[in-house]
Design a protein around this motif. Structure first.
Motif, PDB file in Angstrom:
ATOM      1  N   HIS A 158      -5.465   3.654  10.238  1.00 24.57           N
ATOM      2  CA  HIS A 158      -5.248   2.260  10.636  1.00 24.57           C
ATOM      3  C   HIS A 158      -3.761   1.920  10.685  1.00 24.57           C
ATOM      4  N   PHE A 159      -3.001   2.427   9.707  1.00 20.96           N
ATOM      5  CA  PHE A 159      -1.572   2.118   9.645  1.00 20.96           C
ATOM      6  C   PHE A 159      -0.703   3.232  10.238  1.00 20.96           C
ATOM      7  N   ASP A 160      -1.358   4.212  10.858  1.00 19.81           N
ATOM      8  CA  ASP A 160      -0.645   5.279  11.557  1.00 19.81           C
ATOM      9  C   ASP A 160       0.376   5.950  10.640  1.00 19.81           C
ATOM     10  N   VAL A 161      -0.071   6.310   9.447  1.00 22.27           N
ATOM     11  CA  VAL A 161       0.811   6.954   8.469  1.00 22.27           C
ATOM     12  C   VAL A 161       0.968   8.422   8.848  1.00 22.27           C
ATOM     13  N   ARG A 162       2.187   8.821   9.210  1.00 21.37           N
ATOM     14  CA  ARG A 162       2.447  10.195   9.654  1.00 21.37           C
ATOM     15  C   ARG A 162       3.039  11.062   8.552  1.00 21.37           C
ATOM     16  N   GLY A 163       3.622  10.440   7.554  1.00 21.48           N
ATOM     17  CA  GLY A 163       4.239  11.200   6.475  1.00 21.48           C
ATOM     18  C   GLY A 163       4.328  10.347   5.225  1.00 21.48           C
ATOM     19  N   VAL A 164       4.527  10.998   4.094  1.00 25.83           N
ATOM     20  CA  VAL A 164       4.635  10.282   2.825  1.00 25.83           C
ATOM     21  C   VAL A 164       5.970  10.627   2.167  1.00 25.83           C
ATOM     22  N   PRO A 165       6.507   9.698   1.343  1.00 23.70           N
ATOM     23  CA  PRO A 165       5.910   8.416   0.978  1.00 23.70           C
ATOM     24  C   PRO A 165       6.034   7.383   2.093  1.00 23.70           C
ATOM     25  N   SER A 166       5.060   6.487   2.125  1.00 21.48           N
ATOM     26  CA  SER A 166       5.065   5.399   3.088  1.00 21.48           C
ATOM     27  C   SER A 166       4.582   4.142   2.375  1.00 21.48           C
ATOM     28  N   LEU A 167       5.242   3.024   2.639  1.00 19.66           N
ATOM     29  CA  LEU A 167       4.903   1.768   1.971  1.00 19.66           C
ATOM     30  C   LEU A 167       4.625   0.698   3.017  1.00 19.66           C
ATOM     31  N   VAL A 168       3.362   0.270   3.095  1.00 16.56           N
ATOM     32  CA  VAL A 168       2.941  -0.786   4.014  1.00 16.56           C
ATOM     33  C   VAL A 168       2.839  -2.085   3.227  1.00 16.56           C
ATOM     34  N   ILE A 169       3.435  -3.149   3.750  1.00 20.22           N
ATOM     35  CA  ILE A 169       3.431  -4.439   3.056  1.00 20.22           C
ATOM     36  C   ILE A 169       2.458  -5.392   3.739  1.00 20.22           C
ATOM     37  N   PRO A 210       9.963 -11.338  -0.332  1.00 15.41           N
ATOM     38  CA  PRO A 210       8.599 -10.912   0.018  1.00 15.41           C
ATOM     39  C   PRO A 210       8.500 -10.191   1.365  1.00 15.41           C
ATOM     40  N   PHE A 211       9.584  -9.611   1.842  1.00 10.69           N
ATOM     41  CA  PHE A 211       9.592  -8.727   3.006  1.00 10.69           C
ATOM     42  C   PHE A 211       9.345  -9.443   4.335  1.00 10.69           C
ATOM     43  N   THR A 212       9.437 -10.753   4.353  1.00 14.00           N
ATOM     44  CA  THR A 212       9.190 -11.513   5.575  1.00 14.00           C
ATOM     45  C   THR A 212      10.395 -11.445   6.507  1.00 14.00           C
ATOM     46  N   GLU A 213      10.185 -11.775   7.776  1.00 14.50           N
ATOM     47  CA  GLU A 213      11.285 -11.770   8.740  1.00 14.50           C
ATOM     48  C   GLU A 213      12.374 -12.748   8.334  1.00 14.50           C
ATOM     49  N   ALA A 214      11.968 -13.901   7.797  1.00  7.59           N
ATOM     50  CA  ALA A 214      12.953 -14.899   7.372  1.00  7.59           C
ATOM     51  C   ALA A 214      13.837 -14.345   6.258  1.00  7.59           C
ATOM     52  N   LYS A 215      13.214 -13.684   5.267  1.00  8.08           N
ATOM     53  CA  LYS A 215      13.998 -13.131   4.157  1.00  8.08           C
ATOM     54  C   LYS A 215      14.902 -12.005   4.642  1.00  8.08           C
ATOM     55  N   LEU A 249       0.869  -1.176   0.000  1.00 11.86           N
ATOM     56  CA  LEU A 249       0.000   0.000   0.000  1.00 11.86           C
ATOM     57  C   LEU A 249       0.905   1.226   0.000  1.00 11.86           C
ATOM     58  N   TYR A 250       0.879   1.963  -1.110  1.00 12.94           N
ATOM     59  CA  TYR A 250       1.815   3.073  -1.281  1.00 12.94           C
ATOM     60  C   TYR A 250       1.107   4.405  -1.079  1.00 12.94           C
ATOM     61  N   PHE A 251       1.397   5.052   0.051  1.00 13.25           N
ATOM     62  CA  PHE A 251       0.838   6.356   0.378  1.00 13.25           C
ATOM     63  C   PHE A 251       1.789   7.431  -0.160  1.00 13.25           C
ATOM     64  N   CYS A 252       1.287   8.249  -1.064  1.00 12.60           N
ATOM     65  CA  CYS A 252       2.159   9.270  -1.645  1.00 12.60           C
ATOM     66  C   CYS A 252       1.306  10.342  -2.319  1.00 12.60           C
ATOM     67  N   GLN A 260       7.448  -0.734   7.243  1.00  9.84           N
ATOM     68  CA  GLN A 260       8.738  -0.145   6.890  1.00  9.84           C
ATOM     69  C   GLN A 260       9.168  -0.512   5.478  1.00  9.84           C
ATOM     70  N   GLY A 261       8.201  -0.667   4.584  1.00  9.71           N
ATOM     71  CA  GLY A 261       8.525  -1.068   3.219  1.00  9.71           C
ATOM     72  C   GLY A 261       9.471  -0.115   2.517  1.00  9.71           C
ATOM     73  N   ARG A 262       9.302   1.172   2.750  1.00  7.11           N
ATOM     74  CA  ARG A 262      10.184   2.157   2.108  1.00  7.11           C
ATOM     75  C   ARG A 262      11.633   1.941   2.530  1.00  7.11           C
ATOM     76  N   ASN A 263      11.860   1.756   3.816  1.00  6.87           N
ATOM     77  CA  ASN A 263      13.224   1.528   4.297  1.00  6.87           C
ATOM     78  C   ASN A 263      13.819   0.259   3.699  1.00  6.87           C
ATOM     79  N   LEU A 264      12.996  -0.789   3.617  1.00  6.21           N
ATOM     80  CA  LEU A 264      13.496  -2.068   3.112  1.00  6.21           C
ATOM     81  C   LEU A 264      13.840  -1.982   1.629  1.00  6.21           C
ATOM     82  N   ILE A 265      13.036  -1.243   0.865  1.00  2.69           N
ATOM     83  CA  ILE A 265      13.349  -1.041  -0.555  1.00  2.69           C
ATOM     84  C   ILE A 265      14.662  -0.278  -0.698  1.00  2.69           C
ATOM     85  N   ASN A 266      14.845   0.744   0.133  1.00  3.78           N
ATOM     86  CA  ASN A 266      16.090   1.514   0.074  1.00  3.78           C
ATOM     87  C   ASN A 266      17.302   0.658   0.421  1.00  3.78           C
TER      88      ASN A 266
END
Length: 337
Positions: free
Chosen positions: A223-234, A259-264, A147-150, A245-251
């Motif tokens: 619901h996802f407590d989005v405080r600023g954009v861009p924000s990426l919820v997975i 697939p952004f899982t803890e194992a990966k 979910l990309y908030f921007c 923290q999808g944005r941080n993980l992409i960076n």
């Protein structure tokens, strides 16, 4: 403001309150309970509570907050992709090739909405759906969703969005090549201020979007407590939240984050630690006069904003111990020392 105030000239009272409640940041809202001003019943989290719950937070007691937290947990437990993105008037998203808004009430047949028609293989409605370039939400169930908030005018988004588009295409291409499916999708959640801007921006994005002004946008932001954009919820294939923290993980990891899982992420962090062993302990970066030292979260580093690409980072960084300048190892343009 519709409430009382301490006189501007009463510096002594203001200083005393600052000392008593140890206020460091503003705005700060301290909540005192009637007849009990003890530290145990006093909360300095009033701003956070108002932001999260609004008037529902009143009377701000521990019992009330516990009740609200339980309701939040119940919502998370019941969370599915359908109840996040659908509402009683709409069960589809707008395709990126059709930025304009469509009235859902105009496209019902025998009590069925477009998505239901899609499920029941109603050919007449399907042809309309194809013509309108709508994406049934039901077709996304079972996929990993971002979910990309921007918004178009968002400066950080102008830097991050091209990177996200590149990662999005690479992930989908790799999935299709390896498994013949594309189990990854992104949904644009617009924070634009007008329809024209939304139309222009969403047309440039390769993924579907919620319609402009849709009531679900406000609900999702809260619901996802989005405080600023861009924000990426997975969201995972089950519709539950994997990470906000999808944005941080992409960076950090680009397309490898999928697939952004803890194992990966555990595997990627281990790889990053191994790669860091071969990095020089210190470097000079063009445009900065001081020597930079390689640091990690355990040696003085931590979450930071890269002074070169202006994106967030964590784990490993080159840091100037004199002035605090920090940069991703991959952004270094210089020589080892």
């Amino acid at each position: 403001m519709p409430w009382c105030a301490i006189p501007f000239s009463d510096l002594e009272a203001k200083r005393a309150l600052n000392r008593k409640f140890d206020t460091e940041d503003i705005p700060c809202l301290v909540i005192l309970q009637p007849g009990d001003f003890s530290d145990d019943e006093t909360s300095k989290e009033g701003v956070e509570l108002i932001y999260r719950y609004g008037a529902q937070a009143f009377p701000f007691t521990k019992e009330r907050l516990k009740e609200l937290e339980m309701k939040d947990q119940e919502k998370r437990d019941r969370q599915t992709l359908s109840n996040l993105l659908m509402n009683h008037d709409r069960d589809y998203l707008l395709s990126h090739s059709m930025p304009g808004q469509v009235s859902p009430s105009s496209f019902k047949k025998e009590g069925q909405t477009l998505c239901n028609a899609f499920i029941n293989h109603d050919k007449d409605i399907l042809s309309v759906c194809s013509m309108l370039d709508q994406v049934p939400i039901a077709s996304l169930i079972g996929k990993t969703i971002g979910l990309y908030f921007c918004a178009e005018g968002c400066s950080p988004g102008q830097i991050f969005t091209p990177k996200l588009i590149s990662v999005y295409k690479k992930v989908k291409e790799a999935l299709f090549e390896n498994m013949g499916i594309e189990d990854f999708e992104i949904v644009f959640i617009s924070t634009d201020h007008d329809q024209t801007t939304f139309d222009s921006y969403s047309k440039s994005l390769p993924w579907p979007a919620l319609p402009f002004g849709d009531p679900n946008i406000k609900n999702l932001t809260k619901h996802f407590d989005v405080r600023g954009v861009p924000s990426l919820v997975i969201l995972g294939p089950d519709g539950k939240t994997i990470t906000k923290q999808g944005r941080n993980l992409i960076n950090l990891y680009q397309e490898n984050a999928y697939p952004f899982t803890e194992a990966k992420l555990g595997v990627l962090e281990k790889q990053m630690d191994e790669e860091a062993e071969s990095l020089p302990r210190s470097v000079f970066h063009k445009g900065h006069r001081h020597e930079l030292t390689l640091v990690s979260e355990g040696t003085g580093g931590g979450p930071f904003v890269c002074c070169n690409c202006c994106e967030q980072g964590s784990v490993w960084a080159y840091q100037c111990l004199e002035c605090g300048f920090e940069i991703h190892p991959r952004c270094v343009d210089g020589i080892a020392t």
